[in-house]
Scaffold this motif. Structure first.
Motif, mmCIF file in Angstrom:
data_model
loop_
_atom_site.group_PDB
_atom_site.id
_atom_site.type_symbol
_atom_site.label_atom_id
_atom_site.label_comp_id
_atom_site.label_asym_id
_atom_site.label_seq_id
_atom_site.Cartn_x
_atom_site.Cartn_y
_atom_site.Cartn_z
ATOM 1 N N ALA A 410 168.967 20.894 -18.254
ATOM 2 C CA ALA A 410 167.866 20.065 -18.752
ATOM 3 C C ALA A 410 167.626 18.863 -17.847
ATOM 4 C CB ALA A 410 168.163 19.612 -20.186
ATOM 5 N N ALA A 411 168.716 18.245 -17.369
ATOM 6 C CA ALA A 411 168.583 17.066 -16.505
ATOM 7 C C ALA A 411 167.909 17.421 -15.183
ATOM 8 C CB ALA A 411 169.951 16.448 -16.267
ATOM 9 N N ILE A 412 168.248 18.578 -14.631
ATOM 10 C CA ILE A 412 167.589 19.005 -13.388
ATOM 11 C C ILE A 412 166.087 19.120 -13.604
ATOM 12 C CG2 ILE A 412 167.359 20.901 -11.739
ATOM 13 C CD1 ILE A 412 170.336 21.481 -12.150
ATOM 14 N N GLN A 413 165.697 19.707 -14.733
ATOM 15 C CA GLN A 413 164.261 19.823 -15.031
ATOM 16 C C GLN A 413 163.610 18.453 -15.160
ATOM 17 O OE1 GLN A 413 162.989 23.052 -17.846
ATOM 18 N NE2 GLN A 413 165.182 23.119 -18.294
ATOM 19 N N ALA A 414 164.310 17.530 -15.815
ATOM 20 C CA ALA A 414 163.739 16.205 -16.047
ATOM 21 C C ALA A 414 163.532 15.451 -14.739
ATOM 22 C CB ALA A 414 164.651 15.407 -16.979
ATOM 23 N N LEU A 415 164.477 15.590 -13.803
ATOM 24 C CA LEU A 415 164.418 14.824 -12.566
ATOM 25 C C LEU A 415 163.507 15.453 -11.517
ATOM 26 C CD1 LEU A 415 168.218 13.956 -12.272
ATOM 27 C CD2 LEU A 415 166.378 12.404 -12.964
ATOM 28 N N LYS A 460 173.470 21.304 -9.079
ATOM 29 C CA LYS A 460 173.402 22.710 -8.668
ATOM 30 C C LYS A 460 174.806 23.255 -8.404
ATOM 31 C CE LYS A 460 171.883 25.575 -4.767
ATOM 32 N NZ LYS A 460 171.082 25.602 -3.510
ATOM 33 N N GLU A 461 175.617 22.474 -7.733
ATOM 34 C CA GLU A 461 176.981 22.921 -7.436
ATOM 35 C C GLU A 461 177.793 23.113 -8.712
ATOM 36 O OE1 GLU A 461 177.929 23.957 -4.612
ATOM 37 O OE2 GLU A 461 180.012 24.365 -5.187
ATOM 38 N N PHE A 462 177.564 22.235 -9.702
ATOM 39 C CA PHE A 462 178.256 22.398 -10.987
ATOM 40 C C PHE A 462 177.872 23.722 -11.642
ATOM 41 C CE2 PHE A 462 180.254 21.257 -14.901
ATOM 42 C CZ PHE A 462 179.404 21.724 -15.911
ATOM 43 N N LEU A 463 176.597 24.056 -11.620
ATOM 44 C CA LEU A 463 176.172 25.336 -12.194
ATOM 45 C C LEU A 463 176.782 26.503 -11.437
ATOM 46 C CD1 LEU A 463 172.354 24.734 -12.971
ATOM 47 C CD2 LEU A 463 174.312 24.546 -14.521
ATOM 48 N N LYS A 464 176.821 26.403 -10.120
ATOM 49 C CA LYS A 464 177.414 27.470 -9.316
ATOM 50 C C LYS A 464 178.877 27.692 -9.694
ATOM 51 C CE LYS A 464 174.559 29.149 -6.104
ATOM 52 N NZ LYS A 464 174.320 30.608 -5.933
ATOM 53 N N GLN A 465 179.614 26.599 -9.813
ATOM 54 C CA GLN A 465 181.045 26.686 -10.089
ATOM 55 C C GLN A 465 181.337 27.213 -11.488
ATOM 56 O OE1 GLN A 465 183.523 26.238 -7.896
ATOM 57 N NE2 GLN A 465 181.968 25.839 -6.320
ATOM 58 N N TRP A 481 169.141 27.734 -20.441
ATOM 59 C CA TRP A 481 168.847 26.398 -19.911
ATOM 60 C C TRP A 481 169.267 26.296 -18.449
ATOM 61 C CZ3 TRP A 481 169.309 21.665 -23.635
ATOM 62 C CH2 TRP A 481 168.554 21.914 -24.790
ATOM 63 N N ALA A 482 170.353 26.953 -18.077
ATOM 64 C CA ALA A 482 170.778 26.951 -16.672
ATOM 65 C C ALA A 482 169.722 27.629 -15.801
ATOM 66 C CB ALA A 482 172.120 27.661 -16.521
ATOM 67 N N MET A 483 169.137 28.724 -16.298
ATOM 68 C CA MET A 483 168.111 29.439 -15.549
ATOM 69 C C MET A 483 166.893 28.557 -15.303
ATOM 70 S SD MET A 483 168.348 33.202 -17.318
ATOM 71 C CE MET A 483 166.903 33.854 -16.479
ATOM 72 N N GLN A 484 166.505 27.758 -16.285
ATOM 73 C CA GLN A 484 165.353 26.879 -16.083
ATOM 74 C C GLN A 484 165.676 25.751 -15.111
ATOM 75 O OE1 GLN A 484 164.226 26.719 -20.544
ATOM 76 N NE2 GLN A 484 162.273 26.554 -19.462
ATOM 77 N N GLY A 485 166.936 25.328 -15.099
ATOM 78 C CA GLY A 485 167.359 24.366 -14.079
ATOM 79 C C GLY A 485 167.269 24.978 -12.693
ATOM 80 N N ILE A 486 167.661 26.249 -12.575
ATOM 81 C CA ILE A 486 167.585 26.960 -11.292
ATOM 82 C C ILE A 486 166.128 27.069 -10.838
ATOM 83 C CG2 ILE A 486 167.937 29.211 -10.208
ATOM 84 C CD1 ILE A 486 170.401 29.519 -12.068
ATOM 85 N N ILE A 487 165.235 27.372 -11.771
ATOM 86 C CA ILE A 487 163.813 27.462 -11.448
ATOM 87 C C ILE A 487 163.297 26.114 -10.954
ATOM 88 C CG2 ILE A 487 161.511 27.830 -12.429
ATOM 89 C CD1 ILE A 487 162.899 29.858 -14.378
ATOM 90 N N ALA A 488 163.751 25.008 -11.582
ATOM 91 C CA ALA A 488 163.349 23.674 -11.148
ATOM 92 C C ALA A 488 163.882 23.363 -9.746
ATOM 93 C CB ALA A 488 163.849 22.626 -12.140
ATOM 94 N N PRO A 493 166.594 32.881 -10.318
ATOM 95 C CA PRO A 493 167.818 33.202 -11.057
ATOM 96 C C PRO A 493 168.436 34.535 -10.636
ATOM 97 C CG PRO A 493 166.180 32.308 -12.546
ATOM 98 C CD PRO A 493 165.493 32.517 -11.230
ATOM 99 N N GLU A 494 167.611 35.512 -10.226
ATOM 100 C CA GLU A 494 168.166 36.816 -9.855
ATOM 101 C C GLU A 494 168.990 36.751 -8.575
ATOM 102 O OE1 GLU A 494 163.672 37.235 -8.805
ATOM 103 O OE2 GLU A 494 164.947 36.094 -10.186
ATOM 104 N N ASP A 495 168.819 35.652 -7.806
ATOM 105 C CA ASP A 495 169.613 35.493 -6.590
ATOM 106 C C ASP A 495 170.981 34.877 -6.864
ATOM 107 O OD1 ASP A 495 166.728 34.627 -4.520
ATOM 108 O OD2 ASP A 495 167.572 36.580 -5.093
ATOM 109 N N TRP A 496 171.174 34.386 -8.080
ATOM 110 C CA TRP A 496 172.460 33.801 -8.465
ATOM 111 C C TRP A 496 173.351 34.916 -9.012
ATOM 112 C CZ3 TRP A 496 173.659 28.282 -9.907
ATOM 113 C CH2 TRP A 496 172.874 27.381 -9.156
#
Length: 626
Positions: A410-415, A460-465, A481-488, A493-496
């Protein structure tokens, strides 16, 4: 015998002198008759001559007129002839003028209001005219910014209704909000200025049509869509409000994988809609609104819009106001005034000079930024600057917010929409893609942008880990929610992949046979399925929501006022009739603040000359009894 024959010949000859031929030829038209949302007649009609009024009995004086069309439609009809030769259509198809004249029959010729010049029985149609009669409904028309394009192009549609009079009581077209524009399998809902946009995703000769409750559907607008030149990557985003199912069905080695059935997921949440249009408690209804906004389910969306127009959120936390504002904006509804509630004001009222809501929480600050950045607030305003600073101060050393995948997404989307110097993450829709600069480019190296760039990369690194071997993040909600952060982050997402599994694989494994997410509690199934549908739209929350500007002072003072009602509905305001009882006060077309509730409003009399017509004289006669 000869005398009898001679007598008969004389009689026949005498009758022959009166050859009952008509002066006018039949005319072919299209006849449409609508009462509210009920279609009483819609199709071609050949009209033959008839008497324009009861006092005409000579067939040689018969004409082809609107009265003939009504009488020959097969519908019951009753006329009043107090002002011959003008007739008043009092009843048609069982729908009768109400005693207070708040509902009556109006007619339009080729979408031009007819009562301003002639009575219906005095209208003489031309070949191929469209004669429309409405009772408690309004004409609707749409236009497109272009009538051809290629897949990936954006078409802006405009919807208008004919329900407002100018100073001379000529009916005019005005922007129509909350109209559904449908183009093949795509759709969008118009906002307050009557517009919405669709990114073309299907080639062919397509027809767009506009519709709304208590409005006559528009004529089709043809859009010719060509296929684009082959590109290495498919188009992923669609701002139409309809979903694009871009879930990969195969992997590089062509081994088919199971996929998430998005259509069945929509069918599941739709099956859970209540009679009043909601999906249960506010929290489930609001999140489902964002999911429906990415689909093409007109009836269910309209029911939900009606529900929001008649209800207020029952909770009092700032996060409840934020969530409701997001739901409204996703449907193109005004968060500044919905059913008398100003949700933006409720959010900003919680600002203490540093942050929003609870000082010990950061979720209310993150969602405040998401909402306000789409509601006319800019990154140069102190409230937004302070909010961003507070959010950044809450990021953990490992890149997360609250050690939570959900809040980090959510924070990634907000920023994503808060950078300086027109620098944007490519996935952001805050500026045209062609004008966006990569956030890490030299031209974007301000101190604030460097801080934002560092923050989103740590996130992003936190999501990866924390991605699991099954491709997800521990549960469906966190994964969505992680997927929408990835889109932002401008990534797919399919590359993750983790252990050769993507987030899509994880979601597919958690879909039940009925299309909903597997969970023993029904309400959680509605909630989580809505999260997934929103994530699979390929858009962030900000990209799903329509943008709104801050209302001006004049608009604030004009709150709750509108001029949508035609003159027949203003008749109910008898105490507002001019002292002369010979003029009807005009309605002023104020900017609508509440897109779900229309309130009758009358203004002062116009100083411009008023055209005297049969309809006006007729109404003056009516008013003279008061």
């Amino acid at each position: 015998m000869k005398k009898i024959f001679l007598s008969l010949s004389i009689i026949i000859g005498f009758v022959g002198m009166f050859n009952f031929t008509y002066a006018a030829d039949p005319v072919n038209i299209t006849l449409k008759v609508y009462s509210g949302d009920t279609v009483l007649f819609d199709g071609p009609k050949t009209i033959t001559p008839c008497a324009q009024s009861p006092d005409i009995i000579d067939p040689l004086q018969f004409t082809v007129n609107g009265k003939c069309a009504i009488e020959q439609s097969g519908l019951s009809n009753t006329w009043t002839w107090n002002y011959t030769p003008s007739g008043w259509l009092d009843e048609l198809g069982g729908y009768t003028t109400t005693p207070d004249y708040s509902k009556s029959w109006n007619y339009f010729v080729n979408l031009t209001y007819g009562h301003g010049s002639d009575a219906l029985n005095q209208y003489n149609p031309s070949a191929n005219d469209e004669l429309l009669l409405t009772y408690d409904s309004y004409p609707l028309r749409i236009s497109a910014s272009q009538n051809s394009g290629a897949i990936g192009d954006t078409i802006i549609f405009t919807a208008e209704e004919e329900s407002t009079f100018d100073a001379n009581y000529n009916m005019i077209w005005t922007p129509l909000s909350e109209a559904m524009i449908t183009l093949d399998a795509q759709s969008c809902v118009t906002i307050t200025d009557g517009t919405c946009s669709i990114i073309l995703n299907t080639s062919g000769s397509l027809n767009a049509v506009g519709s709304k409750t208590l409005h006559v559907p528009s004529a089709n607008v043809n859009i010719e869509v060509s296929a684009p030149d082959p590109e290495p990557e498919p188009v992923q985003h669609n701002s139409s409000g309809s979903y694009v199912n871009y879930i990969p069905t195969t992997i590089a080695n062509n081994i088919t994988k199971s996929t998430f059935d998005l259509k069945k997921a929509f069918e599941f949440i739709i099956s859970q809609q209540k009679e009043n249009g909601s999906f249960g408690e506010d929290i489930y209804t609001d999140w489902t609104a964002l999911a429906l906004a990415s689909g093409n389910y007109q009836d269910q969306t309209i029911k939900l819009i009606k529900y929001f127009g008649e209800s207020k959120t029952e909770n009092k936390l700032v996060t409840d106001y934020e969530r409701r504002a997001m739901a409204l904006m996703a449907l193109g509804l005004n968060p500044y005034n919905m059913n008398g509630e100003n949700y933006i004001e409720k959010i900003t009222a919680s600002f203490d000079g540093k942050q929003f809501g609870d000082i010990n929480q950061d979720n209310d600050d993150i969602f405040s930024l998401i909402v306000l950045s789409t509601a006319g607030f800019t990154e140069t305003e102190k409230m937004i600057i302070d909010d961003i600073s507070f959010i950044l101060s809450k990021q953990k050393e490992n890149g997360s917010w609250d050690e939570s995948v959900d809040m980090t997404g959510a924070a990634i989307q907000a920023l994503a929409n808060t950078t300086e110097k027109s620098c944007f993450l490519v996935g952001s829709l805050s500026a045209p893609a062609g004008a966006a600069l990569p956030l890490g480019s030299p031209a974007c190296e301000t101190s604030k942008n460097k801080e934002l760039f560092s923050a989103v990369n740590k996130a992003k690194e936190f999501l990866k880990q924390n991605q699991k071997d099954d491709g997800g993040w521990g549960n469906v909600s966190s994964t969505a929610w992680a997927m929408q952060g990835i889109i932002a982050l401008s990534e797919k997402p399919e590359d993750w992949k983790k252990n050769d599994k993507t987030p899509f694989d994880y979601l597919a494994s958690n879909q039940d046979a009925d299309g909903g997410i597997k969970n023993e509690y029904l309400q959680n199934r509605i909630w989580e399925t809505s999260y997934v549908i929103t994530a699979l739209s390929g858009k962030t929350w900000n990209q799903i929501m329509y943008k709104f500007n801050k209302p001006t002072q004049a608009q604030q003072e004009a709150k709750e006022k509108s001029s949508k009602q035609i003159i027949a509905k203003n008749i109910t305001q008898k105490t507002k009739i001019a002292d002369s009882k010979k003029e009807i006060q005009k309605t002023e077309n104020l900017s609508p603040q509440n897109t779900a509730t229309v309130i009758n409003s009358l203004d002062e009399k116009s100083t411009e000359p008023i055209k005297d017509s049969w309809f006006r004289n007729f109404l003056n006669k009516i008013f003279s009894i008061f």
